[in-house]
Design a protein around this motif. Structure first.
Motif, PDB file in Angstrom:
ATOM      1  N   THR A   2       0.821  -1.217   0.000  1.00  0.00           N
ATOM      2  CA  THR A   2       0.000   0.000   0.000  1.00  0.00           C
ATOM      3  C   THR A   2       0.854   1.265   0.000  1.00  0.00           C
ATOM      4  O   THR A   2       0.495   2.260  -0.638  1.00  0.00           O
ATOM      5  N   GLU A   3       1.978   1.243   0.686  1.00  0.00           N
ATOM      6  CA  GLU A   3       2.881   2.393   0.660  1.00  0.00           C
ATOM      7  C   GLU A   3       3.422   2.628  -0.747  1.00  0.00           C
ATOM      8  O   GLU A   3       3.650   3.764  -1.162  1.00  0.00           O
ATOM      9  N   ARG A  55      -0.035   3.818  -3.063  1.00  0.00           N
ATOM     10  CA  ARG A  55      -1.027   4.804  -2.616  1.00  0.00           C
ATOM     11  C   ARG A  55      -0.940   6.121  -3.385  1.00  0.00           C
ATOM     12  O   ARG A  55      -1.968   6.705  -3.755  1.00  0.00           O
ATOM     13  N   TYR A  77      -2.310   5.681  -6.946  1.00  0.00           N
ATOM     14  CA  TYR A  77      -3.743   5.424  -6.823  1.00  0.00           C
ATOM     15  C   TYR A  77      -4.509   6.730  -6.563  1.00  0.00           C
ATOM     16  O   TYR A  77      -5.570   6.977  -7.148  1.00  0.00           O
ATOM     17  N   THR A  78      -3.973   7.570  -5.679  1.00  0.00           N
ATOM     18  CA  THR A  78      -4.641   8.817  -5.336  1.00  0.00           C
ATOM     19  C   THR A  78      -4.650   9.777  -6.524  1.00  0.00           C
ATOM     20  O   THR A  78      -5.647  10.456  -6.783  1.00  0.00           O
ATOM     21  N   GLN A 127      -8.777  10.517  -1.788  1.00  0.00           N
ATOM     22  CA  GLN A 127      -8.175   9.783  -0.671  1.00  0.00           C
ATOM     23  C   GLN A 127      -9.174   8.836  -0.026  1.00  0.00           C
ATOM     24  O   GLN A 127      -8.817   7.726   0.379  1.00  0.00           O
ATOM     25  N   VAL A 176      -9.532   5.755  -2.264  1.00  0.00           N
ATOM     26  CA  VAL A 176      -8.328   4.931  -2.192  1.00  0.00           C
ATOM     27  C   VAL A 176      -8.296   4.152  -0.876  1.00  0.00           C
ATOM     28  O   VAL A 176      -7.974   2.957  -0.857  1.00  0.00           O
ATOM     29  N   CYS A 177      -8.632   4.815   0.224  1.00  0.00           N
ATOM     30  CA  CYS A 177      -8.682   4.113   1.517  1.00  0.00           C
ATOM     31  C   CYS A 177      -9.703   2.982   1.483  1.00  0.00           C
ATOM     32  O   CYS A 177      -9.455   1.885   2.001  1.00  0.00           O
ATOM     33  N   LEU A 195      -8.223   0.105  -0.562  1.00  0.00           N
ATOM     34  CA  LEU A 195      -7.151  -0.604   0.138  1.00  0.00           C
ATOM     35  C   LEU A 195      -7.685  -1.401   1.320  1.00  0.00           C
ATOM     36  O   LEU A 195      -7.111  -2.445   1.676  1.00  0.00           O
ATOM     37  N   LEU A 228      -9.093  -1.135  -7.292  1.00  0.00           N
ATOM     38  CA  LEU A 228      -9.091   0.331  -7.151  1.00  0.00           C
ATOM     39  C   LEU A 228      -9.897   0.973  -8.273  1.00  0.00           C
ATOM     40  O   LEU A 228     -10.727   1.870  -8.034  1.00  0.00           O
TER      41      LEU A 228
END
Length: 294
Positions: free
Chosen positions: A134-135, A138, A141-142, A156, A159-160, A163, A187
């Motif tokens: 995820t790091e 992210r 993705y955002t 955000q 995306v959260c 994930l 996603l």
């Protein structure tokens, strides 16, 4: 109703025989409700556990569990949701967040949602490989979500959500042929579920034109309206490309993502990013050289 303790053994996914899939999800279930319900249904089918098995493991009746799995009737309280998902061996922490968001979507008030605290289960820490993954993704993705949803908070949030669903599906994702491909499709589905659309169903990127560098650089120029018209036509053309081509074009032209990063994040061959670049450039040239009908 009795709740299962944390020491309850998870289902034997590797040896259980798959049962019949549950009935379709109710059309009344909203997108946030489906966000957690779909992976729960997939886990139940993959586990081979029947409704009778879940009755024994959760302590709830077959009727109530069936309603939960179909998204039918009233939005389910956290107590039964936790009991069923825990019986399926699913992680509690992301499901708590997804359940709470869907509860608000279903019109539940804060006091009702706060009853979640009555279930004394803090949830598991995310797997280290999941945290690293995820790091890594992210940021891109955002950027992609922002291109369609326009604002940082909305991007955000989606995306959260994606994930968290990935965490719920992590075992399935890591056994897929291509983890990055699996996660990207997840996603993408969450972004497209909330992206504005044309009447024909295609995503609508026209509003994203005003966030581009070209629109800002030419805002005081004599040909500003011409530039905007060309950009709007271009963005409409991009959204009509095949999914992979559209995603590459959005990441490259709207998000300034390098080719090698696009290939890595999407889980596709690097050569495809170059092919799409060529296709997109041809589309731009066609748009700029084709006379506008009077």
């Amino acid at each position: 109703m009795p709740l299962p303790g944390p020491a309850q053994p998870p289902p034997l996914h590797s040896t259980a025989k798959r049962g019949r899939p549950p009935a379709p999800i109710s059309p009344n279930a909203g997108p946030s409700h489906r966000a957690w319900l779909e992976p729960v249904r997939s886990a139940q089918f993959a586990s081979g556990l029947t409704l009778d098995d879940l009755v024994v493991r959760s302590g709830y009746s077959k009727t109530r569990i069936s309603e939960l799995l179909r998204g039918n009737g009233y939005y389910p309280p956290w107590e039964i949701t936790f009991s069923v998902t825990h019986a399926l061996g699913l992680p509690t922490r992301p499901l708590r967040r997804l359940w709470a968001i869907a509860a608000r979507e279903a019109g539940k008030g804060d006091d009702w949602i706060k009853h979640i605290e009555q279930v004394a289960h803090p949830g598991e820490e995310p797997p280290l490989p999941y945290q690293a993954f995820t790091e890594d993704v992210r940021g891109v993705y955002t950027d992609y979500a922002r291109a369609f949803l326009l604002t940082d908070p909305r991007a955000q949030w989606v995306v959260c959500e994606a994930l968290d669903i990935l965490w719920v599906r992590w075992n399935q994702a890591t056994t897929s042929e291509n983890l990055h491909r699996y996660a990207w499709r997840l996603l993408r589905a969450r972004v497209m579920a909330r992206a504005p659309r044309h009447r024909d169903g295609h995503p609508d990127l026209r509003a994203a034109v005003f966030s581009t560098r070209e629109a800002h650089d030419h805002s005081a120029a004599p040909g500003y309206l011409v530039v905007l018209t060309e950009l709007i036509d271009l963005f409409d053309a991009i959204t009509r490309l095949p999914d992979d081509h559209m995603d590459v074009a959005v990441l490259q032209y709207l998000c300034d993502t390098p080719h090698h990063t696009i290939a890595h994040i999407l889980g596709i061959a690097p050569a495809l990013t170059h092919a799409v670049d060529h296709h997109a450039r041809a589309t731009v040239e066609a748009l700029l050289t084709t006379p506008t009908p009077e």
